[in-house]
Scaffold this active site. Structure first.
Site, PDB file in Angstrom:
ATOM      1  N   GLY B 130      43.829  34.037  59.329  1.00 54.52           N
ATOM      2  CA  GLY B 130      44.184  34.940  58.443  1.00 54.52           C
ATOM      3  C   GLY B 130      44.136  36.398  58.601  1.00 54.52           C
ATOM      4  O   GLY B 130      45.152  36.856  59.054  1.00 54.52           O
ATOM      5  N   SER B 131      43.014  36.989  58.330  1.00 56.39           N
ATOM      6  CA  SER B 131      42.783  38.537  58.471  1.00 56.39           C
ATOM      7  C   SER B 131      42.983  38.743  60.181  1.00 56.39           C
ATOM      8  O   SER B 131      43.544  39.874  60.537  1.00 56.39           O
ATOM      9  CB  SER B 131      41.270  39.055  57.999  1.00 56.39           C
ATOM     10  OG  SER B 131      41.470  39.116  56.620  1.00 56.39           O
ATOM     11  N   ASP B 235      52.548  47.377  56.482  1.00 52.92           N
ATOM     12  CA  ASP B 235      52.525  48.738  55.812  1.00 52.92           C
ATOM     13  C   ASP B 235      53.100  48.665  54.554  1.00 52.92           C
ATOM     14  O   ASP B 235      52.900  49.244  53.620  1.00 52.92           O
ATOM     15  CB  ASP B 235      53.060  49.734  56.921  1.00 52.92           C
ATOM     16  CG  ASP B 235      53.022  51.205  56.358  1.00 52.92           C
ATOM     17  OD1 ASP B 235      52.079  51.402  55.994  1.00 52.92           O
ATOM     18  OD2 ASP B 235      54.024  51.844  56.697  1.00 52.92           O
ATOM     19  N   ARG B 263      43.342  43.132  15.867  1.00 49.53           N
ATOM     20  CA  ARG B 263      42.122  42.501  15.741  1.00 49.53           C
ATOM     21  C   ARG B 263      41.024  42.860  14.956  1.00 49.53           C
ATOM     22  O   ARG B 263      40.725  43.662  15.243  1.00 49.53           O
ATOM     23  CB  ARG B 263      41.575  41.803  17.135  1.00 49.53           C
ATOM     24  CG  ARG B 263      40.570  41.008  17.122  1.00 49.53           C
ATOM     25  CD  ARG B 263      40.670  39.557  17.088  1.00 49.53           C
ATOM     26  NE  ARG B 263      39.468  38.888  17.218  1.00 49.53           N
ATOM     27  CZ  ARG B 263      39.560  37.458  16.974  1.00 49.53           C
ATOM     28  NH1 ARG B 263      40.653  36.775  16.479  1.00 49.53           N
ATOM     29  NH2 ARG B 263      38.412  36.724  17.173  1.00 49.53           N
ATOM     30  N   GLN B 274      33.208  51.641  19.670  1.00 47.14           N
ATOM     31  CA  GLN B 274      33.243  52.447  20.905  1.00 47.14           C
ATOM     32  C   GLN B 274      32.849  51.677  22.455  1.00 47.14           C
ATOM     33  O   GLN B 274      33.379  52.002  23.327  1.00 47.14           O
ATOM     34  CB  GLN B 274      31.861  53.302  20.526  1.00 47.14           C
ATOM     35  CG  GLN B 274      32.104  54.539  19.660  1.00 47.14           C
ATOM     36  CD  GLN B 274      31.281  55.245  19.376  1.00 47.14           C
ATOM     37  OE1 GLN B 274      29.899  54.935  19.689  1.00 47.14           O
ATOM     38  NE2 GLN B 274      31.331  56.652  18.938  1.00 47.14           N
ATOM     39  N   GLY B 335      38.653  38.405  24.241  1.00 48.96           N
ATOM     40  CA  GLY B 335      37.557  37.251  24.064  1.00 48.96           C
ATOM     41  C   GLY B 335      38.333  35.727  24.278  1.00 48.96           C
ATOM     42  O   GLY B 335      38.838  35.712  25.474  1.00 48.96           O
ATOM     43  N   GLU B 359      47.970  40.859  52.046  1.00 49.92           N
ATOM     44  CA  GLU B 359      48.638  42.383  52.907  1.00 49.92           C
ATOM     45  C   GLU B 359      47.262  42.967  53.267  1.00 49.92           C
ATOM     46  O   GLU B 359      47.204  44.041  53.121  1.00 49.92           O
ATOM     47  CB  GLU B 359      49.511  43.117  51.921  1.00 49.92           C
ATOM     48  CG  GLU B 359      50.958  42.534  51.749  1.00 49.92           C
ATOM     49  CD  GLU B 359      51.425  41.338  51.784  1.00 49.92           C
ATOM     50  OE1 GLU B 359      50.950  40.695  53.070  1.00 49.92           O
ATOM     51  OE2 GLU B 359      51.844  40.612  51.106  1.00 49.92           O
ATOM     52  N   GLY B 360      46.288  42.280  53.898  1.00 47.76           N
ATOM     53  CA  GLY B 360      45.025  42.899  54.280  1.00 47.76           C
ATOM     54  C   GLY B 360      43.925  43.044  53.055  1.00 47.76           C
ATOM     55  O   GLY B 360      44.048  43.520  52.152  1.00 47.76           O
TER      56      GLY B 360
END
Lengths: 81, 377
Positions: B130-131, B235, B263, B274, B335, B359-360
């Site tokens: 993978g990586s 890249d 809502r 707030q 919710g 992609e990394g």
């Protein structure tokens, strides 16, 4: 050519810390070249010197030293467009 | 310093946005549920020049600048991350061929990729690689005028439908890139389903069982498959994922603004609470910051500046982690509704999660960004 070397060295010196890079020193042997840097080097050469790095230029010998890179730049400049 | 889109870029954004709102958004949830991308949608993107966006006009491409491409990725990503993934992998292969392909490869393949006559996919990941991309186990052996490929690729985006694959294999023990057409003997695909996110991107496992390709299908040189070919492709991939993540974050913000304005809870609309405003503020600010990082990376890409590579990594890191956070908040704001199929925010959250891996991964970006910061001292 001398100016080219200075510009190339300035770019490479970002990676080579605490070392006065000489024109004939092998940068690959110094161990900082990874795939990201390889791409950055290609972009740097293309932008800085207005050349296009192509498949046939990707001989490792062309990138090993400041001298080799400067020679590549010079040879690319001399190529007919 | 001016950070402002040109009139042309603004006009292009309007065009992309209209297409996404009319054609992509209405189908995106269904694509996610059915784990499919309708062919007519791909054909329509091809007709609009989106598949050839990164290619110059001489090869039949649209010749878009990097910022315009980024806006395209953002807008498509706002509607559907699967469809944006199609652009990503297709453009990654096209860009790699444009930079490192042979003259014949460019002349034959690029017009076909630009027109959408061929769809391309990127074949790097494997069950055990993978990586650590350089550890691919797929092998390529030169036999006469052919290479024989053997191995398995996994998690290949649009592998179910692509016609052309950029495959990475070990050749003489060195990572090397090859072009493999779907029609080659010994090549087969197996659909992968049930993924967490980007479920419409038609993933496949690729099997190369003594798959024979012509010697001329080598891309660049033996040994430079990861450093140069994959490097170029990834890249571009990071840039497109970064911009696509801005699209996900914007979609989350739009959905949250809409939902909280309708809502009614505790005697007022949610938007008047707030703690909801706090989450909205985070969404607005981080989405804008991610977009600016993408524009900055795009501007450097357009000027072919070597700093573009690292700035693209930074944009990808920030935009993908932002998309995850913003999408989590969007689900929170919605919710229980946000956890249901009735609202798209659950899809955005699942898709965003994938963006931190492809992609990394986030951790690979962190390693590279930190190393670069030390180098810059």
């Amino acid at each position: 050519m001398e100016t080219d070397r200075t510009r190339i060295k300035a770019f490479l010196s970002r990676k080579v810390k605490n070392h006065d890079l000489r024109d004939h020193e092998n940068i690959f042997a110094m161990g900082f070249v990874n795939s990201l840097f390889a791409m950055q080097l290609v972009l740097f050469l293309e932008k800085e010197f207005g050349i296009t790095v192509e498949n046939e230029d990707l001989e490792i010998e062309n990138f090993q030293t400041v001298n080799a890179i400067a020679n590549l730049v010079e040879s690319k400049r001399l190529q007919p467009v | 310093m001016r950070i402002e889109l040109t009139t042309q870029q603004e006009n292009d954004r309007e065009g992309f946005r209209a297409f996404v709102d009319s054609r992509v958004v209405p189908q995106a949830d269904l694509m996610d549920q059915q784990e499919q991308t309708p062919r007519d949608l791909i054909d329509e993107m091809a007709k609009r020049g989106y598949l050839g966006a990164v290619l110059p006009k001489e090869f039949g491409g649209a010749g878009m600048d990097a910022i315009t491409c980024g806006i395209l990725y953002e807008e498509i990503g706002r509607g559907c991350s699967s469809l944006r993934s199609l652009l990503t992998v297709h453009h990654m292969v096209a860009t790699a061929i444009l930079k490192w392909g042979s003259k014949i490869q460019k002349e034959y393949l690029l017009p076909r990729l630009a027109s959408g006559a061929m769809i391309a996919a990127f074949g790097l990941s494997e069950p055990e690689a993978g990586s650590d991309a350089a550890s691919v186990q797929t092998t390529a052996v030169l036999r006469g005028d052919s290479y024989v490929l053997k191995g398995t690729k996994k998690w290949i985006t649009y592998g179910q439908i692509a016609d052309l694959f950029l495959i990475f294999a070990r050749c003489d023990e060195q990572p090397t890139a090859f072009l493999v057409e779907r029609t080659r003997p010994g090549f087969s695909t197996r659909a992968i389903s049930g993924m967490l996110g980007v479920r419409g991107s038609m993933l496949a496992e690729l099997r190369l069982e003594d798959c024979v390709i012509p010697k001329d299908n080598l891309v660049c040189r033996v040994g430079l498959g990861i450093s140069h070919v994959a490097g170029t492709a990834l890249d571009l991939g990071r840039y497109s994922v970064a911009c696509g993540c801005v699209g996900i974050a914007q979609a989350c913000l739009d959905a949250s603004l809409d939902y909280t304005s309708k809502r009614w809870q505790f005697g007022s609309y949610l938007k008047d609470h707030q703690l909801i405003q706090q989450m909205i503020t985070g969404m607005v600010t981080n989405t804008k910051a991610a977009r600016l990082l993408c524009y900055h990376a795009g501007s450097l890409r357009d000027s072919r500046d070597p700093r573009a590579i690292m700035e693209t990594s930074i944009a990808k890191y920030f935009a993908s982690t932002t998309a995850t956070r913003v999408a989590n908040d969007a689900v929170q704001v919605h919710g229980a509704n946000g956890c249901s199929n009735d609202y798209p925010v659950q899809r955005y959250a699942r898709d965003a999660r994938i963006m931190e891996i492809i992609e990394g991964s986030t951790q690979i970006q962190q390693i590279n960004i930190a190393r670069d910061a030390y180098d810059a001292r």
